[in-house]
Design a protein around this motif. Sequence first.
Motif, PDB file in Angstrom:
ATOM      1  N   SER A   1     -15.761 -11.796  90.812  1.00 45.49           N
ATOM      2  CA  SER A   1     -15.678 -13.234  90.504  1.00 45.49           C
ATOM      3  C   SER A   1     -14.237 -13.696  90.267  1.00 45.49           C
ATOM      4  O   SER A   1     -14.005 -14.884  90.043  1.00 45.49           O
ATOM      5  CB  SER A   1     -16.541 -13.565  89.284  1.00 45.49           C
ATOM      6  N   GLU A   2     -13.274 -12.794  90.336  1.00 47.13           N
ATOM      7  CA  GLU A   2     -11.885 -13.142  90.014  1.00 47.13           C
ATOM      8  C   GLU A   2     -11.306 -14.212  90.948  1.00 47.13           C
ATOM      9  O   GLU A   2     -10.584 -15.099  90.500  1.00 47.13           O
ATOM     10  CB  GLU A   2     -11.002 -11.897  90.014  1.00 47.13           C
ATOM     11  N   LYS A   3     -11.647 -14.146  92.211  1.00 40.44           N
ATOM     12  CA  LYS A   3     -11.149 -15.153  93.159  1.00 40.44           C
ATOM     13  C   LYS A   3     -11.666 -16.543  92.770  1.00 40.44           C
ATOM     14  O   LYS A   3     -10.921 -17.522  92.777  1.00 40.44           O
ATOM     15  CB  LYS A   3     -11.576 -14.797  94.583  1.00 40.44           C
ATOM     16  N   MET A   4     -12.938 -16.614  92.415  1.00 44.68           N
ATOM     17  CA  MET A   4     -13.528 -17.890  92.010  1.00 44.68           C
ATOM     18  C   MET A   4     -12.891 -18.383  90.700  1.00 44.68           C
ATOM     19  O   MET A   4     -12.553 -19.561  90.573  1.00 44.68           O
ATOM     20  CB  MET A   4     -15.048 -17.732  91.835  1.00 44.68           C
ATOM     21  N   LEU A   5     -12.716 -17.484  89.732  1.00 44.50           N
ATOM     22  CA  LEU A   5     -12.081 -17.861  88.460  1.00 44.50           C
ATOM     23  C   LEU A   5     -10.672 -18.395  88.684  1.00 44.50           C
ATOM     24  O   LEU A   5     -10.248 -19.339  88.022  1.00 44.50           O
ATOM     25  CB  LEU A   5     -12.006 -16.652  87.516  1.00 44.50           C
ATOM     26  N   SER A   6      -9.949 -17.782  89.619  1.00 41.71           N
ATOM     27  CA  SER A   6      -8.548 -18.157  89.877  1.00 41.71           C
ATOM     28  C   SER A   6      -8.399 -19.565  90.444  1.00 41.71           C
ATOM     29  O   SER A   6      -7.306 -20.127  90.391  1.00 41.71           O
ATOM     30  CB  SER A   6      -7.896 -17.145  90.834  1.00 41.71           C
ATOM     31  N   ARG A   7      -9.457 -20.126  90.962  1.00 42.36           N
ATOM     32  CA  ARG A   7      -9.404 -21.513  91.459  1.00 42.36           C
ATOM     33  C   ARG A   7      -9.258 -22.513  90.319  1.00 42.36           C
ATOM     34  O   ARG A   7      -8.753 -23.616  90.516  1.00 42.36           O
ATOM     35  CB  ARG A   7     -10.677 -21.857  92.238  1.00 42.36           C
ATOM     36  N   TYR A   8      -9.725 -22.134  89.125  1.00 46.38           N
ATOM     37  CA  TYR A   8      -9.797 -23.070  88.010  1.00 46.38           C
ATOM     38  C   TYR A   8      -9.001 -22.641  86.774  1.00 46.38           C
ATOM     39  O   TYR A   8      -8.701 -23.468  85.923  1.00 46.38           O
ATOM     40  CB  TYR A   8     -11.268 -23.253  87.588  1.00 46.38           C
ATOM     41  N   PHE A   9      -8.695 -21.348  86.672  1.00 43.97           N
ATOM     42  CA  PHE A   9      -8.100 -20.814  85.444  1.00 43.97           C
ATOM     43  C   PHE A   9      -7.030 -19.776  85.732  1.00 43.97           C
ATOM     44  O   PHE A   9      -7.082 -19.077  86.739  1.00 43.97           O
ATOM     45  CB  PHE A   9      -9.186 -20.115  84.593  1.00 43.97           C
ATOM     46  N   SER A  10      -6.090 -19.664  84.805  1.00 45.67           N
ATOM     47  CA  SER A  10      -5.271 -18.458  84.727  1.00 45.67           C
ATOM     48  C   SER A  10      -6.016 -17.564  83.736  1.00 45.67           C
ATOM     49  O   SER A  10      -6.683 -18.066  82.827  1.00 45.67           O
ATOM     50  CB  SER A  10      -3.858 -18.773  84.241  1.00 45.67           C
ATOM     51  N   TRP A  11      -5.942 -16.259  83.899  1.00 45.87           N
ATOM     52  CA  TRP A  11      -6.769 -15.399  83.062  1.00 45.87           C
ATOM     53  C   TRP A  11      -6.133 -14.033  82.858  1.00 45.87           C
ATOM     54  O   TRP A  11      -5.257 -13.614  83.601  1.00 45.87           O
ATOM     55  CB  TRP A  11      -8.168 -15.242  83.638  1.00 45.87           C
ATOM     56  N   LYS A  12      -6.604 -13.382  81.810  1.00 46.56           N
ATOM     57  CA  LYS A  12      -6.315 -11.967  81.583  1.00 46.56           C
ATOM     58  C   LYS A  12      -7.654 -11.283  81.404  1.00 46.56           C
ATOM     59  O   LYS A  12      -8.658 -11.937  81.074  1.00 46.56           O
ATOM     60  CB  LYS A  12      -5.411 -11.763  80.369  1.00 46.56           C
ATOM     61  N   LYS A  13      -7.693  -9.979  81.636  1.00 43.00           N
ATOM     62  CA  LYS A  13      -8.972  -9.281  81.512  1.00 43.00           C
ATOM     63  C   LYS A  13      -8.851  -8.080  80.585  1.00 43.00           C
ATOM     64  O   LYS A  13      -7.789  -7.480  80.445  1.00 43.00           O
ATOM     65  CB  LYS A  13      -9.515  -8.874  82.874  1.00 43.00           C
ATOM     66  N   ILE A  14      -9.996  -7.781  79.957  1.00 38.74           N
ATOM     67  CA  ILE A  14     -10.106  -6.666  79.025  1.00 38.74           C
ATOM     68  C   ILE A  14     -11.363  -5.882  79.411  1.00 38.74           C
ATOM     69  O   ILE A  14     -12.446  -6.461  79.495  1.00 38.74           O
ATOM     70  CB  ILE A  14     -10.243  -7.174  77.566  1.00 38.74           C
ATOM     71  N   ARG A  15     -11.211  -4.603  79.638  1.00 35.07           N
ATOM     72  CA  ARG A  15     -12.369  -3.775  79.981  1.00 35.07           C
ATOM     73  C   ARG A  15     -13.083  -3.307  78.709  1.00 35.07           C
ATOM     74  O   ARG A  15     -12.436  -2.898  77.755  1.00 35.07           O
ATOM     75  CB  ARG A  15     -11.934  -2.564  80.790  1.00 35.07           C
ATOM     76  N   VAL A  16     -14.415  -3.376  78.746  1.00 34.08           N
ATOM     77  CA  VAL A  16     -15.228  -2.904  77.628  1.00 34.08           C
ATOM     78  C   VAL A  16     -16.148  -1.812  78.171  1.00 34.08           C
ATOM     79  O   VAL A  16     -17.117  -2.105  78.876  1.00 34.08           O
ATOM     80  CB  VAL A  16     -16.045  -4.051  76.984  1.00 34.08           C
ATOM     81  N   ILE A  17     -15.808  -0.587  77.848  1.00 40.38           N
ATOM     82  CA  ILE A  17     -16.569   0.565  78.337  1.00 40.38           C
ATOM     83  C   ILE A  17     -17.843   0.776  77.520  1.00 40.38           C
ATOM     84  O   ILE A  17     -18.864   1.190  78.050  1.00 40.38           O
ATOM     85  CB  ILE A  17     -15.690   1.848  78.293  1.00 40.38           C
ATOM     86  N   LYS A  18     -17.788   0.454  76.232  1.00 33.98           N
ATOM     87  CA  LYS A  18     -18.941   0.672  75.347  1.00 33.98           C
ATOM     88  C   LYS A  18     -19.951  -0.463  75.493  1.00 33.98           C
ATOM     89  O   LYS A  18     -20.199  -1.235  74.565  1.00 33.98           O
ATOM     90  CB  LYS A  18     -18.486   0.799  73.897  1.00 33.98           C
ATOM     91  N   ASN A  19     -20.499  -0.565  76.674  1.00 32.95           N
ATOM     92  CA  ASN A  19     -21.532  -1.554  76.985  1.00 32.95           C
ATOM     93  C   ASN A  19     -22.308  -0.993  78.161  1.00 32.95           C
ATOM     94  O   ASN A  19     -21.772  -0.235  78.970  1.00 32.95           O
ATOM     95  CB  ASN A  19     -20.902  -2.900  77.358  1.00 32.95           C
ATOM     96  N   PHE A  20     -23.579  -1.378  78.294  1.00 31.85           N
ATOM     97  CA  PHE A  20     -24.344  -0.960  79.467  1.00 31.85           C
ATOM     98  C   PHE A  20     -24.801  -2.180  80.242  1.00 31.85           C
ATOM     99  O   PHE A  20     -25.547  -2.994  79.709  1.00 31.85           O
ATOM    100  CB  PHE A  20     -25.576  -0.131  79.075  1.00 31.85           C
TER     101      PHE A  20
END
Length: 185
Positions: free
Chosen positions: A155-174
């Motif tokens: 979804s990063e391409k779609m997000l980039s149309r409207y927002f600047s963003w940073k991402k954080i990975r969360v491994i402790k999730n299923f």
Amino acid sequence: MLNITMLTIKNQFSYLQNFISSPRTFGTLAPSSPWLCQTMLNQIDWTKSLNIAELGAGDGVLTKRMLATMRADAHLQAFEIQPNLVHKLNLIDDRRLQIMSHSAEHLNGDFDAIFSCLPLLSIPTRVSMRILQKTRQVLQQKDGVLVLFQYSQLSEKMLSRYFSWKKIRVIKNFPPAIVYVCKPL
């Protein structure tokens, strides 16, 4: 202890049942983990955020944590379109919470922060784009922030149309998730 285990199993089965019956609008097999919720909550200043929206509130896993963190004079609009989940949200007794039982496409208001648990890749592309466009428009009024999670980077391409963003990975999730912290362009 047995009652807690049975409730957990029943809750997990409920998620699986909802996903199977409506994968386009119920985008997960399990509730968000405490680690995912906390990572999302840590992205805003709760002392300054008074008007908050949650898109795709589900059964209230993140909603309850937000209410526990919010100021007493803050307000939360929780959007959810699944009737059985709206019913569960309506059981949360908090005067700061307003349940919106319609699509986030109709988001309207003045928000400091918007949290999203919507499965952007499962929702039809036009609907996802309308929601993101509306979210950007609403957040631009107060220089607000969008905090959302997804299970892939697609979804990063779609997000980039409207927002600047940073991402954080969360491994402790299923399954493991990616939290995006987005500012309107």
